[in-house]
Design a protein around this motif. Structure first.
Motif, PDB file in Angstrom:
ATOM      1  N   UNK A 273       0.834  -1.203   0.000  1.00  0.00           N
ATOM      2  CA  UNK A 273       0.000   0.000   0.000  1.00  0.00           C
ATOM      3  C   UNK A 273       0.870   1.255   0.000  1.00  0.00           C
ATOM      4  N   UNK A 274       0.305   2.343  -0.534  1.00  0.00           N
ATOM      5  CA  UNK A 274       1.046   3.593  -0.709  1.00  0.00           C
ATOM      6  C   UNK A 274       0.280   4.705  -0.010  1.00  0.00           C
ATOM      7  N   UNK A 275       0.878   5.252   1.029  1.00  0.00           N
ATOM      8  CA  UNK A 275       0.271   6.305   1.857  1.00  0.00           C
ATOM      9  C   UNK A 275       0.854   7.642   1.410  1.00  0.00           C
ATOM     10  N   UNK A 276       0.054   8.471   0.746  1.00  0.00           N
ATOM     11  CA  UNK A 276       0.596   9.661   0.084  1.00  0.00           C
ATOM     12  C   UNK A 276       0.532  10.944   0.903  1.00  0.00           C
TER      13      UNK A 276
ATOM     14  N   UNK B 103     -14.545   3.674  -0.259  1.00  0.00           N
ATOM     15  CA  UNK B 103     -15.621   2.951  -0.933  1.00  0.00           C
ATOM     16  C   UNK B 103     -16.976   3.244  -0.316  1.00  0.00           C
ATOM     17  N   UNK B 104     -17.054   3.268   1.008  1.00  0.00           N
ATOM     18  CA  UNK B 104     -18.340   3.404   1.695  1.00  0.00           C
ATOM     19  C   UNK B 104     -18.835   4.845   1.764  1.00  0.00           C
ATOM     20  N   UNK B 105     -17.955   5.748   2.137  1.00  0.00           N
ATOM     21  CA  UNK B 105     -18.342   7.136   2.361  1.00  0.00           C
ATOM     22  C   UNK B 105     -18.951   7.764   1.117  1.00  0.00           C
TER      23      UNK B 105
ATOM     24  N   UNK C 141     -11.496   1.377  -5.187  1.00  0.00           N
ATOM     25  CA  UNK C 141     -10.985   1.755  -3.871  1.00  0.00           C
ATOM     26  C   UNK C 141      -9.612   1.140  -3.632  1.00  0.00           C
ATOM     27  N   UNK C 142      -9.441  -0.120  -4.037  1.00  0.00           N
ATOM     28  CA  UNK C 142      -8.148  -0.779  -3.863  1.00  0.00           C
ATOM     29  C   UNK C 142      -7.072  -0.122  -4.733  1.00  0.00           C
ATOM     30  N   UNK C 143      -7.466   0.331  -5.916  1.00  0.00           N
ATOM     31  CA  UNK C 143      -6.519   1.038  -6.785  1.00  0.00           C
ATOM     32  C   UNK C 143      -6.043   2.342  -6.139  1.00  0.00           C
TER      33      UNK C 143
ATOM     34  N   UNK D 245     -11.364  -5.233   0.658  1.00  0.00           N
ATOM     35  CA  UNK D 245     -11.862  -3.866   0.856  1.00  0.00           C
ATOM     36  C   UNK D 245     -12.885  -3.791   1.983  1.00  0.00           C
ATOM     37  N   UNK D 246     -13.848  -4.705   1.995  1.00  0.00           N
ATOM     38  CA  UNK D 246     -14.966  -4.578   2.919  1.00  0.00           C
ATOM     39  C   UNK D 246     -14.816  -5.404   4.201  1.00  0.00           C
ATOM     40  N   UNK D 247     -13.936  -6.411   4.189  1.00  0.00           N
ATOM     41  CA  UNK D 247     -13.781  -7.280   5.357  1.00  0.00           C
ATOM     42  C   UNK D 247     -12.404  -7.206   5.997  1.00  0.00           C
ATOM     43  N   UNK D 248     -11.397  -6.904   5.209  1.00  0.00           N
ATOM     44  CA  UNK D 248     -10.028  -6.979   5.677  1.00  0.00           C
ATOM     45  C   UNK D 248      -9.569  -5.737   6.422  1.00  0.00           C
TER      46      UNK D 248
END
Length: 434
Positions: A62-65, A320-322, A338-340, A388-391
């Motif tokens: 993952x990439x935190x910008x 994804x949810x908001x 969302x994962x992208x 996305x939704x469970x992890x």
């Protein structure tokens, strides 16, 4: 001496449009992916290391910008405040007490948290950045680092800060075997006078480096910019030449249609920080509109002082949810999109999509392994939906950066986690006492 890792029988979420999911094998040779496919690889080195990938899902790191790693020391110190009160009355007075050891302790704690939750690349804006860079090098993580500068000070102090930022950017760019790159960062239009921002723009041209800043995070900030300079922050920065360089702006919550179009035209990257923006009640960015307009949007956590964690899976899920909730459209941000945002779009936002953000041949071996042999990943239906939704970041078991395993069985291999926790607590207690 060449090294090679063969991951057998794994489930690979590649983020590669041509082959998004693969059940099969991946080979890492030194720091690169040299094979990925359904069939077993051939022509391997005689001493290839093998890893059983069954019961694991592999994906790009993952990439935190956007973040401020050293502020990890202030987690939970001041919650439930609006941005200006939080900054001016709580954060800045505590940060004024920081010494090098505090920045080092806070950064080390943040890096442990990021690595263990699957972040392999982070953007960091702070001061005493030599300490952050040293910890980045030691931990094996990838960092895009920048000395953030607040210009509300004397002209002499402004000059000193600018020189510090330039020296850091020049000295550390390309270090740690290329894992560290640098930018220049005036903190924000409301904390840096226009002529001071122009000096950063010129320095970025001179050093051929990108720029990073906070922009349009709150409505009050936008109104202040109009009052002080006659225009909103996007036009203000554009007039100052900020977007003449590759630029990454954090937040971009309060934008008009015209501003979104301008950001797209100038190829400006945006770091969307949904959790921090919600906690500070700064607002909700127009994510779908930016993506539809062609703006390069990525995800950031901001600091844990306003989040309060560095789990980028949480930002992915919130994205994804908001945006489904506020738009009334359940298709607004699908799970894969969302994962992208946390992977390949993040790489694009920091101008490294040719190196990281996807699992495919030729890319850097920055990837993570998720333990999917858990109740919340069953039944095995759609792995992208589950991620996305469970992890969450707590499901991360192994992490590799540049081909080196930096987390094994949920423990950082390059860092003494017990010592880091102890030093972080000691630093906070010293700060609290003043």
């Amino acid at each position: 001496m060449m090294t090679q890792l063969w991951i057998e029988n794994g489930l690979f979420v590649t983020m590669d449009e041509t082959n998004p999911k693969i059940n099969g094998h991946m080979v890492i040779t030194d720091d690169r992916i040299t094979y990925i496919g359904a069939e077993a690889p051939v022509d391997l080195l005689p001493d290839v290391q093998k890893l059983d990938g069954s019961k694991l899902a592999f994906m790009p790191g993952l990439i935190n910008t956007h973040g401020h790693a050293a502020m990890t020391l202030l987690r939970g110190f001041s919650d439930d405040q609006n941005l200006q009160v939080w900054l001016q009355e709580k954060m800045w007075p505590m940060e004024a007490k920081y010494v090098d050891a505090d920045t080092k302790a806070g950064s080390a704690l943040a890096i442990v948290e990021m690595l263990r939750s699957g972040t392999t690349t982070f953007v960091d804006m702070y001061d005493r950045m030599d300490q952050v860079a040293t910890m980045t090098e030691q931990a094996g993580i990838r960092g895009i680092l920048t000395r953030g500068v607040i210009g509300l000070c004397s002209e002499e102090e402004q000059k000193t800060k600018l020189n510090d930022a330039i020296t850091f950017a020049r000295d550390w760019n390309g270090k740690a075997d290329g894992r560290i790159s640098t930018m220049l960062s005036p903190h924000a239009p409301y904390t840096c006078p226009p002529e001071y921002i122009e000096k950063f723009v010129q320095a970025a041209h001179d050093l051929n480096l990108p720029l990073h800043t906070h922009m349009s995070e709150t409505l009050a900030e936008v109104e202040m910019n109009v009052r002080d300079y006659g225009v909103r922050p996007v036009e203000h920065l554009d007039r100052l030449g900020f977007f003449s360089r590759p630029a990454l702006v954090a937040h971009a919550v309060h934008l008009t249609d015209e501003e979104i179009a301008l950001l797209a035209a100038r190829n400006v990257s945006v770091s969307h920080n949904p959790v921090s923006n919600l906690k500070l009640a700064s607002g909700i960015a127009r994510l779908s509109d930016m993506l539809n307009a062609g703006v390069k949007v990525s995800l950031g956590t901001d600091s844990v002082a306003s989040n309060n964690n560095l789990d980028l899976f949480e930002e992915i899920r919130f994205s994804a949810l908001l945006h489904k909730g506020i738009s009334g459209d359940p298709t607004a941000i699908p799970a894969l999109e969302a994962l992208k945002l946390g992977t390949i779009y993040g790489a694009e936002a920091i101008w490294q999509s040719d190196r990281i953000g996807a699992l495919k041949v030729g890319m850097k071996a920055d990837f993570i392994a998720i333990d999917i042999d858990q109740a919340h990943f069953y039944p095995m239906t759609d792995i992208v939906s589950h991620l996305v939704y469970s992890g969450s970041g707590r499901d991360v078991k192994h992490v590799w950066v540049d081909g080196r395993q930096v987390v094994r069985n949920s423990i950082c291999t390059m860092l003494d986690e017990e010592k880091i926790r102890y030093e972080a607590q000691a630093s906070f207690e010293r700060l609290l006492k003043g």
